[in-house]
Motif scaffolding. Structure first.
Motif, short mmCIF file in Angstrom:
data_model
loop_
_atom_site.label_atom_id
_atom_site.label_comp_id
_atom_site.label_asym_id
_atom_site.label_seq_id
_atom_site.Cartn_x
_atom_site.Cartn_y
_atom_site.Cartn_z
N HIS A 26 42.32 24.05 27.75
CA HIS A 26 43.22 25.41 27.60
C HIS A 26 42.31 26.51 28.12
O HIS A 26 41.17 26.50 28.18
CB HIS A 26 43.54 25.48 26.08
CG HIS A 26 44.09 24.36 25.50
ND1 HIS A 26 45.31 23.84 26.30
CD2 HIS A 26 44.15 23.90 24.21
CE1 HIS A 26 45.93 22.78 25.40
NE2 HIS A 26 45.28 22.87 24.48
N GLY A 27 43.01 27.42 28.76
CA GLY A 27 42.56 28.78 29.38
C GLY A 27 43.03 28.76 30.50
O GLY A 27 43.65 28.06 31.43
N CYS A 28 42.30 29.81 31.28
CA CYS A 28 42.69 30.34 32.67
C CYS A 28 41.67 31.13 33.33
O CYS A 28 41.62 32.41 33.07
CB CYS A 28 44.16 30.94 32.75
SG CYS A 28 44.73 30.97 34.58
N THR A 29 40.93 30.34 34.24
CA THR A 29 39.74 31.43 34.90
C THR A 29 40.61 31.77 36.44
O THR A 29 41.41 31.18 36.54
CB THR A 29 38.62 30.41 35.20
OG1 THR A 29 38.94 29.27 36.22
CG2 THR A 29 38.16 29.69 33.93
N PRO A 30 39.75 32.55 36.90
CA PRO A 30 40.03 33.11 38.18
C PRO A 30 40.40 31.82 39.43
O PRO A 30 41.33 31.66 39.89
CB PRO A 30 38.86 33.86 38.88
CG PRO A 30 38.42 34.66 37.82
CD PRO A 30 38.66 33.35 36.63
N THR A 31 39.55 30.86 39.08
CA THR A 31 39.91 29.62 39.89
C THR A 31 41.25 28.83 39.73
O THR A 31 41.76 28.08 40.59
CB THR A 31 38.60 28.48 39.67
OG1 THR A 31 37.43 29.21 40.26
CG2 THR A 31 38.63 27.27 40.37
N ASP A 32 41.57 29.00 38.28
CA ASP A 32 42.89 28.16 37.94
C ASP A 32 44.20 29.10 38.43
O ASP A 32 45.27 28.50 38.42
CB ASP A 32 42.98 28.20 36.50
CG ASP A 32 41.84 27.24 35.63
OD1 ASP A 32 41.72 26.25 36.43
OD2 ASP A 32 41.30 27.79 34.69
#
Length: 392
Positions: free
Chosen positions: A41-47
């Motif tokens: 779960h979550g969202c990084t810049p790469t995602d």
């Protein structure tokens, strides 16, 4: 279409460049946090990179739909089906390439199914990034072509809601949004088979699986709606204002929805679609403001622009070339177990050049990725200089 939007070209090119950058670190074990995907779960810049590209695919669709409608339904279906099959086939080719592999110090054919030295079964992965792009392009284009804008928007909303329901009710009751509890894995196993799925999570699970295709289609549709709106309104202040409002609304709705349906790229949750689409719209709005309104173009926009002119070709090359060069083995000494260690030419470059730049191995890994993106940029730059554009 009388107005050209250079900002859309830059946006598309930037997403391709970033896809190549995050897919080519010197070492997957030494990567700065923003350049890594969220563990679950979550969202990084790469995602953000892949959904931004699907959004850009939708933008491009808005420019070709009028030509399709003029040509007629039969021509439209023929072209869409042909392009879908071709992109899917290229993705499968990339997964299968380079068609031979090292096994017990011998080069052997890489067959559809094979067993390793320990007798464990393996197979060619069927799905992947290009396969997802192909399928999303196909189904999104069919929906926006045959449905009115209002009905297409309703269909998109229903797909997001239905996916949420499917995840919740068909997943594991204790944690339906977990790796083990996700319902789509069972579908992929039944249709594709374990050996033809991705195993990067330590088990058979495909982040570009068939279940999560539903919300990903909507990502392309949102890009189409935004592209159509930009074309209709033209380069006006009202258009720009409405873009920022739409971007913020989708971003907030996605964030709120994530409290019940977590942001997750690997199962492509509906909240993730809205959240990333909102960010994509906002960033595109900023690019339109800077490039179309303020005429702020230069070396940086030119750098990204050339990636957008040969996006599929350079993405495929960035995946194909390391596989081919991986067949070349450079002796790198003997390991502690007494076995010879081999490196590919790219691997040698990282180990003997980039890795030694800093004691922080993440720096060397990033330096390698920057070298790779510079190398591929030079290729698309030279292609652009010669006016060579490889289309599918």
């Amino acid at each position: 279409m009388n107005q050209r939007y250079y900002s859309l070209d830059v946006f598309r090119g930037a997403t391709v460049a970033l896809m190549i950058l995050v897919n080519n670190p010197g070492s997957w074990e030494h990567v700065f946090a923003p350049l890594e995907h969220a563990p679950w779960h979550g969202c990084t810049p790469t995602d953000l990179v892949f959904p931004f590209f699907l959004f850009a695919v939708g933008n491009a669709m808005a420019f070709v739909i009028p030509r399709f409608k003029t040509a007629g339904t039969a021509v439209f279906l023929q072209k869409v089906l042909k392009r879908t099959i071709l992109i899917f086939a290229i993705g499968l080719f990339l997964n299968w390439s380079p068609f031979i592999m090292w096994q017990q110090n011998m080069l052997v054919p890489k067959t559809w199914l094979w067993t390793d030295a320990e007798g464990l079964p393996h197979g060619i992965r069927i799905l992947g990034v290009l396969q997802r792009i192909a399928l999303c392009y196909c189904f999104a284009l069919l929906l926006v072509y045959f449905l009115s804008p209002k009905k297409a928007a309703i269909a998109g909303a229903l797909l997001l809601l239905c996916y949420w329901v499917l995840c919740y009710y068909l997943g594991n009751a204790t944690d339906p949004y977990s790796l083990a509890g996700y319902f789509g894995t069972g579908i992929d196993k039944a249709i594709l088979g374990d050996v033809h799925m991705y195993h990067g999570e330590g088990l058979a699970f495909d982040p570009e699986g068939l279940g999560s295709l539903l919300p990903a289609i909507v990502q392309v549709m949102i890009g189409f709606f935004v592209g159509s709106y930009i074309i209709k309104q033209g380069k006006t202040a009202i258009m720009l204002k409405q873009l920022f409002i739409a971007g913020m609304v989708l971003f907030v709705v996605g964030l709120v929805w994530s409290l019940a349906f977590p942001l997750n790229k690997k199962i492509w949750t509906s909240s993730y679609v809205l959240y990333t689409s909102g960010l994509a719209i906002t960033i595109l709005g900023l690019l339109i403001y800077m490039i179309e309104f303020k005429q702020l173009t230069g070396k940086l926009t030119r750098f990204f622009d050339v990636f957008g002119k040969n996006p599929l070709f350079i993405f495929v090359l960035s995946g194909f070339l390391p596989r081919v060069l991986g067949l070349i083995r450079i002796n790198n000494g003997i390991t502690l177990s007494g076995q010879p260690q081999y490196l590919s030419p790219f691997g040698w470059f990282y180990q003997h050049i980039c890795k030694n730049i800093s004691a922080d191995l993440r720096v060397g890994s990033l330096a390698y990725a920057i070298c790779m993106i510079s190398f591929y940029w030079l290729i698309v730059y030279l292609l652009d200089r010669k006016k060579i554009y490889i289309r599918v």
